[in-house]
Motif scaffolding. Sequence first.
Motif, PDB file in Angstrom:
ATOM      1  N   MET A  30       0.773  -1.133  -0.072  1.00 17.71           N
ATOM      2  CA  MET A  30       0.127   0.033   0.063  1.00 17.71           C
ATOM      3  C   MET A  30       0.780   1.388  -0.104  1.00 17.71           C
ATOM      4  O   MET A  30       0.517   2.158  -0.682  1.00 17.71           O
ATOM      5  N   ARG A  31       1.785   1.135   0.645  1.00  8.71           N
ATOM      6  CA  ARG A  31       2.648   2.448   0.803  1.00  8.71           C
ATOM      7  C   ARG A  31       3.616   2.836  -0.298  1.00  8.71           C
ATOM      8  O   ARG A  31       4.049   3.734  -0.535  1.00  8.71           O
ATOM      9  N   LEU A  34       2.712  -0.136  -5.071  1.00  4.18           N
ATOM     10  CA  LEU A  34       1.719   0.092  -5.807  1.00  4.18           C
ATOM     11  C   LEU A  34       1.551   1.583  -5.907  1.00  4.18           C
ATOM     12  O   LEU A  34       1.501   2.063  -7.346  1.00  4.18           O
ATOM     13  N   PRO A  35       1.839   2.343  -5.303  1.00  4.07           N
ATOM     14  CA  PRO A  35       2.248   4.069  -5.568  1.00  4.07           C
ATOM     15  C   PRO A  35       3.192   4.024  -6.654  1.00  4.07           C
ATOM     16  O   PRO A  35       3.142   4.826  -7.561  1.00  4.07           O
ATOM     17  N   TYR A  38       1.863   2.878  -9.844  1.00  2.07           N
ATOM     18  CA  TYR A  38       1.059   3.918 -10.350  1.00  2.07           C
ATOM     19  C   TYR A  38       1.778   5.177 -11.121  1.00  2.07           C
ATOM     20  O   TYR A  38       1.459   5.565 -12.035  1.00  2.07           O
ATOM     21  N   VAL A  69      -7.742  -0.701  -2.781  1.00  2.99           N
ATOM     22  CA  VAL A  69      -6.584   0.043  -3.015  1.00  2.99           C
ATOM     23  C   VAL A  69      -7.140   1.569  -3.237  1.00  2.99           C
ATOM     24  O   VAL A  69      -6.275   2.504  -2.904  1.00  2.99           O
ATOM     25  N   HIS A  72      -6.539   2.528   0.386  1.00  2.00           N
ATOM     26  CA  HIS A  72      -5.406   2.615   1.104  1.00  2.00           C
ATOM     27  C   HIS A  72      -4.220   3.170   0.230  1.00  2.00           C
ATOM     28  O   HIS A  72      -2.950   3.555   0.767  1.00  2.00           O
ATOM     29  N   VAL A  73      -4.397   3.188  -1.022  1.00  2.00           N
ATOM     30  CA  VAL A  73      -3.263   3.595  -1.788  1.00  2.00           C
ATOM     31  C   VAL A  73      -3.605   4.945  -2.370  1.00  2.00           C
ATOM     32  O   VAL A  73      -2.471   5.699  -2.141  1.00  2.00           O
ATOM     33  N   LYS A  74      -4.641   5.171  -2.941  1.00  2.00           N
ATOM     34  CA  LYS A  74      -4.660   6.407  -3.290  1.00  2.00           C
ATOM     35  C   LYS A  74      -4.355   7.661  -2.269  1.00  2.00           C
ATOM     36  O   LYS A  74      -3.763   8.680  -2.596  1.00  2.00           O
ATOM     37  N   ARG A  76      -2.024   7.697  -0.213  1.00  2.00           N
ATOM     38  CA  ARG A  76      -0.635   7.826  -0.164  1.00  2.00           C
ATOM     39  C   ARG A  76      -0.028   8.286  -1.441  1.00  2.00           C
ATOM     40  O   ARG A  76       1.279   8.581  -1.765  1.00  2.00           O
ATOM     41  N   VAL A  77      -0.758   8.394  -2.443  1.00  2.00           N
ATOM     42  CA  VAL A  77      -0.350   9.245  -3.874  1.00  2.00           C
ATOM     43  C   VAL A  77      -0.216  10.591  -3.792  1.00  2.00           C
ATOM     44  O   VAL A  77      -1.517  11.270  -3.103  1.00  2.00           O
TER      45      VAL A  77
END
Length: 496
Positions: A30-31, A34-35, A38, A69, A72-74, A76-77
Amino acid sequence: MNAMTPAPTSQPDLLDFSFVLFGGTGDLAMRKILPALYAAHRDGMLAPGGKILAVAITALDCNGYLAWVEEHVKPRVPESTIDDAAWLGFLGRISYVRLDAAQPDSFASLAEALRNAPGRRIFYMATGPALFVPICSALGAAGLTEGASVVLEKPLGHDLESSTAINDAVGRIFSEDQIYRIDHYLGKEAVQNLFALRFGNSLFEPLWRREWVESIQITVAEELGVEGRGNFYDQTGALRDMVQNHLLQLMSIVAMEPPQSMDADAVRDEKLRVLRALKPLRGDEIRQNVVRGQYQTGSINGAGVPAYRSEAGVGMDSRTETFVALKAEVENWRWAGVPFFLRTGKRLAARVAEIVVNFRTVPHSTLGPTALRPGSNRLMIRLQPTESIRLTALAKQPGLGMTLQDVYLDLAFDQFFQHERMEAYQRLLLDVIAGRLALFVRRDEQEAAWKWVAPIIDHWAAPESAPKLYASGTWGPAASSALLARHNTCWLEEEN
């Protein structure tokens, strides 16, 4: 949209890939992972046909995982980099398979999901090291490893013996040129610029040796504590978590000889020679040259923080170190007698990672004592929080007389290069996809590092050995400053 433009690239045609992310619902995925993927997608650095398959035991279907996602991911972007069309396109690359990595029979569902998957398979182990061997064994039994790559996160073992056992087991399934042992510090822009600085400029190479270098400091300091990872950290400590990999890798790049080329094995051969040339530390040498610390209560940015032994998951009598400072020496003709001071710790006064090369002062000054002051000529390579290179020299102050003062030649990457910098994980993941191994740690490098730290680990295992306590928000135990004082120098922040 980001006001800065993406960094220009000269990479070859993009390759299709199937990126299988074990631990797909975990914190690292997540941190960081995946960022980074992206960002590569947004910048047009991923082949249109490339796919991402997340794997975890969490009870989700594909739509549920995409919602995970989003949640938890967006966040952190960086908001300035979110492009709605790019984000939707990125989600379109992602699918999800639920399986229990400890159950080989469950890998049939993964094999089915990969039946018609595009390009080369990349298996990323964003899990604990205890699962590396079961996952790789199950992948081999399922017939999924031919032509594939596997990425192993640290820590790879707890000591030399456990690291060797993992490498042996993984090596029975994947060949060495299929294995990518990741150290994200090697992907940082400033570390890459070490190669450019040393091997692309005739200015520095003649000075990069014992005749002209007084000492070298490498610091990786954090303000954060264990951040809810007490169970993991109390079994690991700063020596295993940071020194054995990050700091020794940085040191090997600073001290290495110019490689014949930038091919993967040419670079890693030279780093290995440095690690094998490290002077062994034993007994009294460990007591004299290695400082072990553990943080107590204190204040970080005005807020009180608990002692390490009060953190969740940490034993009340824990002797695990949260701070290490040490003096290392490279026993070869280039560096003999030059001390390398390495330091890392949690709950320190600032978050900073830097390499400081202190050049020797002039042998005799006709311009007063300032010219003989240590540190008047130095090179500072800052890795975080911002990446920069600063060269310090002496110049005359305007006016009457000959009064000298420090002046700086600065290269701040974010100001000089008017495009977005690539984060370390993004660079490293793109290298995995392209099959480039130069920025990844080879097995013999890793084992040489473990062999060097092993006597320190054994020494600290003695019942009478205990870490020195230091207040959170400081720069560690007083013994760290004393270590450098015995060599007539001090840490950079202590000069002022």
